[in-house]
Motif scaffolding. Structure first.
Motif, PDB file in Angstrom:
ATOM      1  N   UNK A  37     -25.640 -29.932  14.908  1.00  0.00           N
ATOM      2  CA  UNK A  37     -25.400 -31.313  15.295  1.00  0.00           C
ATOM      3  C   UNK A  37     -26.691 -32.019  15.664  1.00  0.00           C
ATOM      4  N   UNK A  38     -26.527 -33.168  16.227  1.00  0.00           N
ATOM      5  CA  UNK A  38     -27.665 -33.976  16.655  1.00  0.00           C
ATOM      6  C   UNK A  38     -28.449 -33.229  17.740  1.00  0.00           C
ATOM      7  N   UNK A  39     -29.753 -33.354  17.689  1.00  0.00           N
ATOM      8  CA  UNK A  39     -30.618 -32.741  18.690  1.00  0.00           C
ATOM      9  C   UNK A  39     -31.024 -31.312  18.379  1.00  0.00           C
ATOM     10  N   UNK A  40     -30.553 -30.764  17.281  1.00  0.00           N
ATOM     11  CA  UNK A  40     -30.933 -29.399  16.890  1.00  0.00           C
ATOM     12  C   UNK A  40     -32.355 -29.416  16.322  1.00  0.00           C
ATOM     13  N   UNK A  41     -32.982 -28.240  16.239  1.00  0.00           N
ATOM     14  CA  UNK A  41     -34.347 -28.181  15.717  1.00  0.00           C
ATOM     15  C   UNK A  41     -34.428 -28.333  14.196  1.00  0.00           C
ATOM     16  N   UNK A  42     -33.299 -28.563  13.561  1.00  0.00           N
ATOM     17  CA  UNK A  42     -33.237 -28.784  12.109  1.00  0.00           C
ATOM     18  C   UNK A  42     -32.431 -30.058  11.875  1.00  0.00           C
ATOM     19  N   UNK A  43     -32.469 -30.615  10.665  1.00  0.00           N
ATOM     20  CA  UNK A  43     -31.710 -31.842  10.408  1.00  0.00           C
ATOM     21  C   UNK A  43     -30.214 -31.683  10.677  1.00  0.00           C
ATOM     22  N   UNK A  44     -29.636 -32.690  11.277  1.00  0.00           N
ATOM     23  CA  UNK A  44     -28.195 -32.705  11.549  1.00  0.00           C
ATOM     24  C   UNK A  44     -27.442 -32.449  10.254  1.00  0.00           C
ATOM     25  N   UNK A  45     -26.414 -31.614  10.325  1.00  0.00           N
ATOM     26  CA  UNK A  45     -25.606 -31.285   9.150  1.00  0.00           C
ATOM     27  C   UNK A  45     -26.059 -30.022   8.423  1.00  0.00           C
ATOM     28  N   UNK A  46     -27.228 -29.512   8.775  1.00  0.00           N
ATOM     29  CA  UNK A  46     -27.707 -28.270   8.172  1.00  0.00           C
ATOM     30  C   UNK A  46     -26.785 -27.125   8.583  1.00  0.00           C
ATOM     31  N   UNK A  47     -26.513 -26.226   7.655  1.00  0.00           N
ATOM     32  CA  UNK A  47     -25.646 -25.085   7.964  1.00  0.00           C
ATOM     33  C   UNK A  47     -26.291 -24.232   9.056  1.00  0.00           C
ATOM     34  N   UNK A  48     -25.517 -23.970  10.109  1.00  0.00           N
ATOM     35  CA  UNK A  48     -25.965 -23.090  11.175  1.00  0.00           C
ATOM     36  C   UNK A  48     -25.445 -21.670  10.909  1.00  0.00           C
ATOM     37  N   UNK A  49     -24.129 -21.549  10.681  1.00  0.00           N
ATOM     38  CA  UNK A  49     -23.555 -20.225  10.432  1.00  0.00           C
ATOM     39  C   UNK A  49     -22.352 -20.338   9.506  1.00  0.00           C
ATOM     40  N   UNK A  50     -22.065 -19.204   8.879  1.00  0.00           N
ATOM     41  CA  UNK A  50     -20.917 -19.102   7.988  1.00  0.00           C
ATOM     42  C   UNK A  50     -20.164 -17.826   8.358  1.00  0.00           C
ATOM     43  N   UNK A  51     -18.887 -17.963   8.632  1.00  0.00           N
ATOM     44  CA  UNK A  51     -18.023 -16.809   8.861  1.00  0.00           C
ATOM     45  C   UNK A  51     -17.311 -16.537   7.545  1.00  0.00           C
ATOM     46  N   UNK A  52     -17.367 -15.284   7.118  1.00  0.00           N
ATOM     47  CA  UNK A  52     -16.733 -14.933   5.842  1.00  0.00           C
ATOM     48  C   UNK A  52     -16.113 -13.550   5.941  1.00  0.00           C
ATOM     49  N   UNK A  53     -15.223 -13.270   4.997  1.00  0.00           N
ATOM     50  CA  UNK A  53     -14.553 -11.972   4.941  1.00  0.00           C
ATOM     51  C   UNK A  53     -14.873 -11.296   3.621  1.00  0.00           C
ATOM     52  N   UNK A  54     -15.188 -10.017   3.707  1.00  0.00           N
ATOM     53  CA  UNK A  54     -15.353  -9.162   2.534  1.00  0.00           C
ATOM     54  C   UNK A  54     -14.356  -8.024   2.667  1.00  0.00           C
ATOM     55  N   UNK A  55     -13.442  -7.958   1.729  1.00  0.00           N
ATOM     56  CA  UNK A  55     -12.441  -6.888   1.720  1.00  0.00           C
ATOM     57  C   UNK A  55     -11.753  -6.721   3.073  1.00  0.00           C
TER      58      UNK A  55
END
Length: 164
Positions: A37-55
């Motif tokens: 979000x706003x105020x992060x050390x990277x541009x707002x909207x940049x992916x921070x994390x992804x939760x995913x499932x494998x098998x």
């Protein structure tokens, strides 16, 4: 009850890696994506994390910055029932990656994987030391593991015993 989830920190490829991994293993999926979000050390909207499932197992991938890299001291272990599965996962994980030795792969993101056929442990660490040593020697000469060749190496002692 607490849970344990594998947490993988990438420099900046968390989303790309999660998409890649979920494309390899059938029935896998992206669960959710969090963005800075706003105020992060990277541009707002940049992916921070992804939760995913494998098998059916949950993983979290984080974009942590350039100081994060993977080491072969940590690997993902893919237990395969058949040589066809070994071939399939090996081919997919080595795409733009590096084939290592003894069933190990370093994928294009630097994460290590072991692609291993079921029954390997019995061949290389079984009670018959001579046969196990022969199978181990065969394995040490392989990159992608060939279960049929390993079984032949293990059985070669039996054939030698029968001919003598």
């Amino acid at each position: 009850m607490p849970t344990i989830t594998t947490f993988l920190t990438f420099a900046s490829q968390a989303e790309e890696a999660a998409l890649f991994y979920t494309s390899i293993f059938a029935g896998s999926r992206i669960v959710k994506t969090h963005r800075y979000g706003e105020g992060a050390p990277v541009p707002e909207g940049t992916v921070m994390s992804v939760t995913f499932e494998l098998l059916g197992r949950t993983y979290i991938a984080l974009n942590g910055g350039p100081s994060f890299t993977f080491s072969p001291g940590f690997s993902m272990f893919v237990a395969c029932e058949t040589q066809a599965e070994v071939d399939l996962y090996w081919d997919r994980l080595t795409a733009e990656g590096t084939q290592v030795q003894c069933g190990w792969v370093t994928d294009k993101f630097g994460l290590s994987w072991q692609v291993v056929p079921s029954g390997l442990e019995e061949l290389i660490a079984g009670p018959d030391r001579e046969r196990s040593a022969r199978a181990m020697q065969a394995m040490m000469g392989m990159q992608k593991l060939d279960l049929h060749a390993l079984r032949r190496a293990w059985a070669a002692m039996e054939q030698a015993d029968d001919s003598g």
